[in-house]
Design a protein around this motif. Structure first.
Motif, PDB file in Angstrom:
ATOM      1  N   PRO A 684       0.830  -1.209   0.000  1.00 53.98           N
ATOM      2  CA  PRO A 684       0.000   0.000   0.000  1.00 53.98           C
ATOM      3  C   PRO A 684       0.861   1.253   0.000  1.00 53.98           C
ATOM      4  CG  PRO A 684       0.070  -0.959   2.193  1.00 53.98           C
ATOM      5  CD  PRO A 684       0.846  -1.886   1.301  1.00 53.98           C
ATOM      6  N   ILE A 685       0.464   2.216  -0.778  1.00 53.54           N
ATOM      7  CA  ILE A 685       1.179   3.496  -0.882  1.00 53.54           C
ATOM      8  C   ILE A 685       0.192   4.593  -0.512  1.00 53.54           C
ATOM      9  CG2 ILE A 685       2.478   5.033  -2.392  1.00 53.54           C
ATOM     10  CD1 ILE A 685       3.860   2.347  -1.921  1.00 53.54           C
ATOM     11  N   ASP A 686       0.359   5.149   0.678  1.00 52.65           N
ATOM     12  CA  ASP A 686      -0.560   6.165   1.196  1.00 52.65           C
ATOM     13  C   ASP A 686       0.084   7.540   1.130  1.00 52.65           C
ATOM     14  OD1 ASP A 686      -2.797   7.303   2.477  1.00 52.65           O
ATOM     15  OD2 ASP A 686      -1.858   7.066   4.444  1.00 52.65           O
ATOM     16  N   GLU A 687      -0.740   8.544   0.862  1.00 56.48           N
ATOM     17  CA  GLU A 687      -0.346   9.962   0.918  1.00 56.48           C
ATOM     18  C   GLU A 687       0.706  10.348  -0.115  1.00 56.48           C
ATOM     19  OE1 GLU A 687       0.738  10.615   5.050  1.00 56.48           O
ATOM     20  OE2 GLU A 687      -1.279  11.367   5.465  1.00 56.48           O
ATOM     21  N   ASP A 830      10.229  -1.455  -8.433  1.00 53.46           N
ATOM     22  CA  ASP A 830      10.561  -1.413  -7.007  1.00 53.46           C
ATOM     23  C   ASP A 830       9.776  -0.296  -6.320  1.00 53.46           C
ATOM     24  OD1 ASP A 830      12.364  -3.480  -7.147  1.00 53.46           O
ATOM     25  OD2 ASP A 830      14.127  -2.198  -7.364  1.00 53.46           O
ATOM     26  N   TYR A 831       9.977  -0.175  -5.025  1.00 51.98           N
ATOM     27  CA  TYR A 831       9.473   0.973  -4.277  1.00 51.98           C
ATOM     28  C   TYR A 831      10.528   1.359  -3.257  1.00 51.98           C
ATOM     29  CZ  TYR A 831       8.316  -2.305  -0.476  1.00 51.98           C
ATOM     30  OH  TYR A 831       8.376  -3.246   0.523  1.00 51.98           O
ATOM     31  N   VAL A 832      10.507   2.605  -2.834  1.00 48.24           N
ATOM     32  CA  VAL A 832      11.448   3.103  -1.836  1.00 48.24           C
ATOM     33  C   VAL A 832      10.682   3.380  -0.557  1.00 48.24           C
ATOM     34  CG1 VAL A 832      13.043   4.937  -1.196  1.00 48.24           C
ATOM     35  CG2 VAL A 832      12.990   4.095  -3.555  1.00 48.24           C
ATOM     36  N   GLY A 833      11.161   2.811   0.538  1.00 46.85           N
ATOM     37  CA  GLY A 833      10.541   3.036   1.833  1.00 46.85           C
ATOM     38  C   GLY A 833      11.412   3.923   2.696  1.00 46.85           C
ATOM     39  N   LEU A 834      10.893   5.056   3.106  1.00 49.41           N
ATOM     40  CA  LEU A 834      11.576   5.970   4.017  1.00 49.41           C
ATOM     41  C   LEU A 834      11.046   5.669   5.418  1.00 49.41           C
ATOM     42  CD1 LEU A 834      13.498   8.473   4.155  1.00 49.41           C
ATOM     43  CD2 LEU A 834      11.439   9.886   3.974  1.00 49.41           C
ATOM     44  N   SER A 850       8.103  15.694   1.401  1.00 45.23           N
ATOM     45  CA  SER A 850       8.942  16.372   0.410  1.00 45.23           C
ATOM     46  C   SER A 850       9.998  15.423  -0.148  1.00 45.23           C
ATOM     47  CB  SER A 850       9.606  17.597   1.050  1.00 45.23           C
ATOM     48  OG  SER A 850      10.540  18.185   0.159  1.00 45.23           O
ATOM     49  N   VAL A 851      10.642  14.674   0.743  1.00 48.02           N
ATOM     50  CA  VAL A 851      11.693  13.755   0.309  1.00 48.02           C
ATOM     51  C   VAL A 851      11.123  12.635  -0.559  1.00 48.02           C
ATOM     52  CG1 VAL A 851      13.329  12.009   1.128  1.00 48.02           C
ATOM     53  CG2 VAL A 851      13.235  14.248   2.233  1.00 48.02           C
ATOM     54  N   ARG A 852      10.017  12.063  -0.152  1.00 48.74           N
ATOM     55  CA  ARG A 852       9.465  10.939  -0.909  1.00 48.74           C
ATOM     56  C   ARG A 852       9.022  11.358  -2.299  1.00 48.74           C
ATOM     57  NH1 ARG A 852       3.548   9.149   1.237  1.00 48.74           N
ATOM     58  NH2 ARG A 852       3.931   7.517  -0.322  1.00 48.74           N
ATOM     59  N   MET A 853       8.471  12.578  -2.419  1.00 51.37           N
ATOM     60  CA  MET A 853       8.018  13.020  -3.733  1.00 51.37           C
ATOM     61  C   MET A 853       9.206  13.251  -4.668  1.00 51.37           C
ATOM     62  SD  MET A 853       4.935  12.606  -3.333  1.00 51.37           S
ATOM     63  CE  MET A 853       4.679  12.977  -5.052  1.00 51.37           C
ATOM     64  N   GLU A 854      10.298  13.754  -4.099  1.00 53.61           N
ATOM     65  CA  GLU A 854      11.490  13.919  -4.937  1.00 53.61           C
ATOM     66  C   GLU A 854      12.019  12.553  -5.377  1.00 53.61           C
ATOM     67  OE1 GLU A 854      15.741  16.340  -5.088  1.00 53.61           O
ATOM     68  OE2 GLU A 854      14.640  16.230  -3.201  1.00 53.61           O
ATOM     69  N   LEU A 855      11.990  11.591  -4.469  1.00 53.58           N
ATOM     70  CA  LEU A 855      12.410  10.239  -4.827  1.00 53.58           C
ATOM     71  C   LEU A 855      11.499   9.656  -5.910  1.00 53.58           C
ATOM     72  CD1 LEU A 855      13.101   8.886  -1.230  1.00 53.58           C
ATOM     73  CD2 LEU A 855      14.817   9.094  -3.033  1.00 53.58           C
ATOM     74  N   ARG A 856      10.191   9.818  -5.743  1.00 56.07           N
ATOM     75  CA  ARG A 856       9.243   9.279  -6.722  1.00 56.07           C
ATOM     76  C   ARG A 856       9.478   9.876  -8.102  1.00 56.07           C
ATOM     77  NH1 ARG A 856       3.676  10.442  -7.490  1.00 56.07           N
ATOM     78  NH2 ARG A 856       4.364  12.573  -7.793  1.00 56.07           N
ATOM     79  N   ASP A 857       9.607  11.195  -8.176  1.00 55.04           N
ATOM     80  CA  ASP A 857       9.740  11.843  -9.476  1.00 55.04           C
ATOM     81  C   ASP A 857      11.072  11.542 -10.151  1.00 55.04           C
ATOM     82  OD1 ASP A 857       7.246  12.866  -9.045  1.00 55.04           O
ATOM     83  OD2 ASP A 857       7.915  14.874  -8.495  1.00 55.04           O
ATOM     84  N   ALA A 858      12.113  11.379  -9.336  1.00 51.54           N
ATOM     85  CA  ALA A 858      13.434  11.117  -9.915  1.00 51.54           C
ATOM     86  C   ALA A 858      13.603   9.655 -10.322  1.00 51.54           C
ATOM     87  CB  ALA A 858      14.522  11.506  -8.921  1.00 51.54           C
ATOM     88  N   ALA A 865       6.370   6.719   3.026  1.00 49.95           N
ATOM     89  CA  ALA A 865       6.974   7.487   4.116  1.00 49.95           C
ATOM     90  C   ALA A 865       6.340   7.011   5.416  1.00 49.95           C
ATOM     91  CB  ALA A 865       6.746   8.980   3.919  1.00 49.95           C
ATOM     92  N   GLU A 866       7.125   6.320   6.231  1.00 46.58           N
ATOM     93  CA  GLU A 866       6.592   5.682   7.435  1.00 46.58           C
ATOM     94  C   GLU A 866       7.351   6.145   8.666  1.00 46.58           C
ATOM     95  OE1 GLU A 866       3.986   3.980   7.243  1.00 46.58           O
ATOM     96  OE2 GLU A 866       3.870   3.255   5.180  1.00 46.58           O
TER      97      GLU A 866
END
Length: 957
Positions: A684-687, A830-834, A850-858, A865-866
């Motif tokens: 699940p990817i929330d927010e 893949d997915y990145v978990g912070l 902010s960090v997760r959105m930069e990771l997603r777009d790049a 983000a947990e």
């Protein structure tokens, strides 16, 4: 075939159908419909045609109820109250029709002294191969209709035969259906006789019990003739012999059954029963509509007329026979010729035994399909009538997924998967311990039965004047109440509900400052009573409350726990005001509609009776009687399960209206902890803010949760056009949040079945707890956690990893290079978990977003983000046990201040550090790509430095 019967064709003396009575045969009608009964048409057939009975089956009711609008007024009236499942709604409609028809035929019943005048109602065709289920339903329907001229239709399967005997022994009239072979008929006649004998042995009367054995006719010719035609066309050397018996096997088969009936009728065994008033089990000719147009349209009526028999005639054949039928004593004609036909069929290898066996299975399957179609129509009408009382589920799916889900719905319908879930059958999943975790299916009704204890609590809380409620819990014990608190907000005149599910000392202190402990009700929620976090939070706030009140504060505490738990013992020893019990057969993440969610809801002024009553509508929508295609929980579950299992779309991306945004965090736990295991699962990817199609791969399913008139994000249109699946769930108002809870619980159980896993265990959560316990025990013994050394330091940032992940970092010393090496390991899909083990407040949440959105777009991958430790009891299960597609950046920090845990040899900072280290050790042990960065000094400065390093690393990636 006509759907209604005309009343023309009467001769001067009356209908020719009355001639059948002269030969001892009773004409019954294979048709029922409300308007036909209400407008006097059925009564007219009784008076003018000598009609003596009515039969129904799922196909007939599907035509009657599923089409048109004549049942709609009653459906609306029935649903004005608390609602009914599709199956219950159908039964109300069907039983009313059966009772009305029984009333019309009651004079026939009385005149014939119980020989005729019957109306038949079939047990669910789903139960055709379930003896216990069949007799249970037969008894229930017999009682529900409550008419002596009712017959319960039971299929003549092997399993049905046992139920027939029990039903007759109970005094229930039985119409045995789907008989095709002589052997099957012999078995059901034996069941009838032995059932009567059982009553005689008990001294019970048998004179008012009646039964018919429905022997199907035309379907046999359809199968045999098709085989004859095939062989003749292929040049079979026996072509002439084959053609000689074409169209004759079904009637010959029926005549042989009648000869057996006569043989038994004259046996000493039967005569002994007859002396006590027993009625014979008459043969009833069924499937008497002609299917081959080369034959007479009244063939199967004219050729099967004989004493003590019934012919149940479909409407078109009824009209045809009235128009041009000819009556004669045909059943006992040419019996030797019938034997010859049967012998020829066997000699020619036409496989009658195999055909009749297949016809039974096909007949059961066909009735099941008709019943599915009927219940789908009823469910659709039900949904339309309920309107905004029910949340809406719709889906825009790419063609391949849409077709796959449609096929899955048919498979589930055929296998009875939904009914098996409601029967708590573990074979739906892994045939393991799943049956012991399914009481969430019925908890809504259970809590409504016990609603008074929650309403008493609500009144008492308000009368005591509490200003705040502080719930101490983790995972399912906290996330559900958090949704309720944030969705409904503070209620006027009621205490405010706060939910604390963190071991971060700053967060503990912040919650302590937000309440007045003198006027706070503390709720400690822990199913097992052995979970670390609620226990140490209780220890802290017990001390806080005691100091504020100047006494033992037990009367300001409530426990919610399973019976016999450690927490129950603690509550009793400390004189807690109340103890509310959970259900040991409901796991934490499925517990929001149990006391774990309802107690804090009631205490904070939420109308729990209304919440549960509204929720029950969704429970009924997901009932086992709602076929898969009309069952919202099944549809959602099949979409999520098949998207992941067949199309690698395993990232369930949750969007939500502001008013119900907190639902996403609860969904994270439910979906991840339930499905993420054995290398499988949904992530699940929330927010994660919605982007344009170019930032997404092909691994997403989007779930859009809308409240009221909120409109979907315009970017969803572009995603649909790009082929992304989008499921829209619209709540008319916040009161439907409970419906959303149950919808997703059911959908998750279905998705788990698709994935082939047990959706009710959480093995990797337990591993993390074990690692944490080792570290806290070590601290208690030595006064410090085991030492660790970073493999690199850069300003306030220190980096830690296991040997494999350290090697993958490239052994570089600067933060940018280390982070770039981590991000270089991210692949499509893949997915990145912070994973941030820091205080969770608006400032840190904004930073993580902010960090997760930069990771997603790049990187063009999903991001999560947990905050720890709360995610350990949620998505942590999927991160460790689910698919190996996660790349994790764990963030820890030196706390600016610490809080000791009373009665323990450690502090909250130590616990949080142990949890982070234990979490990382399990990630590493699972071979996950992971890196830990620790911040020394002021948290805000460290987060800025980390964000800058991430930005530079991504720029160079």
């Amino acid at each position: 075939m006509a759907d209604t019967i005309s009343n023309t064709g009467l001769n001067e003396v009356g209908s020719v159908l009355r001639d059948l009575e002269k030969y001892g045969q009773s004409p019954w009608l294979d048709f029922i419909q409300r308007s036909f009964t209400e407008d006097g048409s059925l009564s007219k057939l009784v008076e003018e045609d000598g009609l003596r009975g009515v039969t129904s089956n799922p196909a007939i009711f599907e035509k009657a109820i599923g089409h048109g609008t004549e049942y709609d007024p009653q459906i609306r009236k029935l649903l004005e109250g608390e609602g009914l499942s599709p199956g219950e709604l159908y039964e109300h409609l069907a039983i009313d029709d059966i009772r009305s028809a029984c009333a019309v035929l009651d004079p026939v019943f009385e005149k014939t002294k119980g020989l005729d005048g019957y109306v038949s109602l079939e047990v669910s065709p789903y139960l055709a191969f379930d003896a216990h289920g069949t007799i249970t339903e037969a008894r229930r329907l017999w009682k529900a209709v409550g008419r002596p001229n009712l017959m319960i239709k039971i299929p003549g399967t092997v399993e049905g035969t046992g139920a027939i005997r029990e039903a007759i022994a109970d005094g229930i009239n039985v119409n045995v259906t789907l008989l095709f072979s002589l052997d099957a008929y012999k078995a059901v006649l034996e069941a009838y006789i032995s059932g009567l004998e059982a009553r005689v042995a008990r001294g019970e009367e048998i004179s008012r019990i009646s039964s018919v054995a429905s022997f199907f006719v035309s379907r046999i010719d359809a199968k045999i003739d098709a085989e004859i035609d095939r062989r003749v066309a292929a040049g079979d050397p026996e072509a002439e012999a084959l053609k000689a018996i074409r169209g004759k096997v079904a009637i010959a088969n029926a005549k042989m059954a009648y000869q057996y009936y006569l043989e038994v009728r004259n046996s000493p065994r039967w005569k002994a029963l007859a002396e006590k008033g027993a009625n014979p089990q008459r043969l009833l000719w069924a499937s008497t509509g002609t299917k081959d147009k080369a034959y007479s349209d009244v063939l199967y009526v004219e050729e099967l007329i004989g004493p003590e028999t019934v012919n149940t005639i479909p409407p078109a054949t009824f009209d045809a026979y009235r128009d041009h039928g000819k009556s004669r004593a045909s059943l006992t004609e040419n019996v030797d010729q019938a034997r010859h036909v049967m012998a020829e069929a066997e000699r020619l290898g036409l496989g009658l035994d195999g055909i009749t066996a297949k016809l039974v299975k096909d007949g059961c399957a066909a009735f099941s399909v008709s019943f599915d179609t009927l219940l789908t129509a009823v469910a659709t009408k039900r949904e339309a009538v309920l309107g905004d009382r029910l949340l809406r589920v719709s889906a825009d799916l790419p063609p391949d997924l849409r077709d796959d889900v449609a096929a899955a719905e048919k498979d589930w319908s055929h296998s009875g998967g939904l009914r098996r879930i409601w029967k708590k059958d573990p074979s739906v999943w892994t045939n393991g311990p799943e049956a012991g975790w399914l009481n969430w299916l019925t908890v809504v009704q259970d809590r409504l039965w016990h609603i008074e204890e929650l309403e008493v609590l609500a009144r008492d809380v308000r009368s005591r004047g509490f200003k705040d409620i502080l719930l101490l819990g983790m995972g399912g014990s906290s996330l559900g109440p958090e949704v309720l608190a944030e969705t409904f907000g503070k209620r006027e005149g009621w205490p405010k509900l706060h939910v604390l599910d963190s071991t971060d000392p700053q967060q503990v202190t912040a919650f302590e400052k937000a309440i007045d402990p003198k006027n706070t009700l503390f709720i400690v929620a822990s199913k097992s009573g052995g979970t670390l976090e609620p226990n140490i939070l209780f220890a802290h706030f017990w001390q806080v409350a005691g100091q504020a009140l100047g006494k033992k504060p037990g009367d300001s505490f409530i426990a919610i726990t399973d019976p016999g738990s450690h927490m129950q013992k603690v509550a009793e020893e400390n004189g807690f005001w109340r103890i509310f019990y959970g259900d040991p057969k409901i796991g934490g993440r499925y517990s929001v509609l149990s006391n774990f969610g309802l107690v804090p809801a009631a205490a904070s002024g939420i109308d729990v009776r209304k919440l549960l009553t509204v929720t029950r509508l969704m429970v009924e929508s997901c009932d086992g009687s709602a076929p898969p295609s009309a069952n919202p929980g099944a549809v959602l579950g099949l979409i999520l399960g098949h998207a992941a299992h067949c199309f690698n779309r395993d990232k369930v991306t949750i969007l939500a209206s502001e008013g119900i945004a907190s639902l996403g965090a609860w969904l994270e736990q439910l979906i991840a902890e339930s499905t993420g295991k054995k290398g499988l699962g949904l992530i699940p990817i929330d927010e994660e803010e919605l982007g344009t199609p170019d930032v997404y791969g092909t691994d997403r399913v989007f779930v859009d949760l809308l409240l009221g008139d909120d409109v979907p994000d315009s970017r969803l249109g572009a995603l649909r056009a790009a082929g992304a699946p989008v499921v829209t769930i619209r709540l008319a108002d916040k009161a439907q949040i409970g419906q959303a809870f149950f919808l997703f619980e059911f959908a998750t159980a279905v998705a788990g079945a698709v994935l082939g896993i047990d959706p009710f265990d959480q093995p990797d959560v337990e591993f993390s707890k074990l690692e944490t316990r080792k570290l806290t025990s070590a601290y208690a013994e030595t006064g410090s956690l085991p030492p660790e050394t970073p493999f690199a330091k850069d300003g306030p940032l220190s980096f830690y990893a296991d040997a494999k992940n350290t090697e993958a970092s490239g052994n570089k010393g600067d933060a940018v290079s280390i982070l770039k090496a981590l991000f270089d390991r991210v692949k499509p899909g893949d997915y990145v978990g912070l994973l941030a083990y820091i205080r969770r407040d608006q400032q840190t949440r904004d930073w993580a977003q902010s960090v997760r959105m930069e990771l997603r777009d790049a990187l063009k991958v999903a991001t999560a983000a947990e905050f720890g430790p709360r995610f350990l009891h949620s998505t942590g299960q999927a991160y460790k046990g689910g698919p190996d597609s996660g790349v994790f950046l764990q963030v820890t920090a030196t706390d600016a201040a610490d809080v000791p845990v009373p009665g323990h040899g450690f502090s909250f900072s130590v616990v949080k550090a142990a949890q982070a280290r234990g979490d990382f050790e399990v990630l590493a042990a699972r071979g996950r790509r992971a890196l830990r960065v620790h911040i020394d000094g002021p948290l805000e400065d460290g987060l800025k430095a980390l964000e800058t390093a991430i930005h530079k690393a991504l720029a160079g990636a």
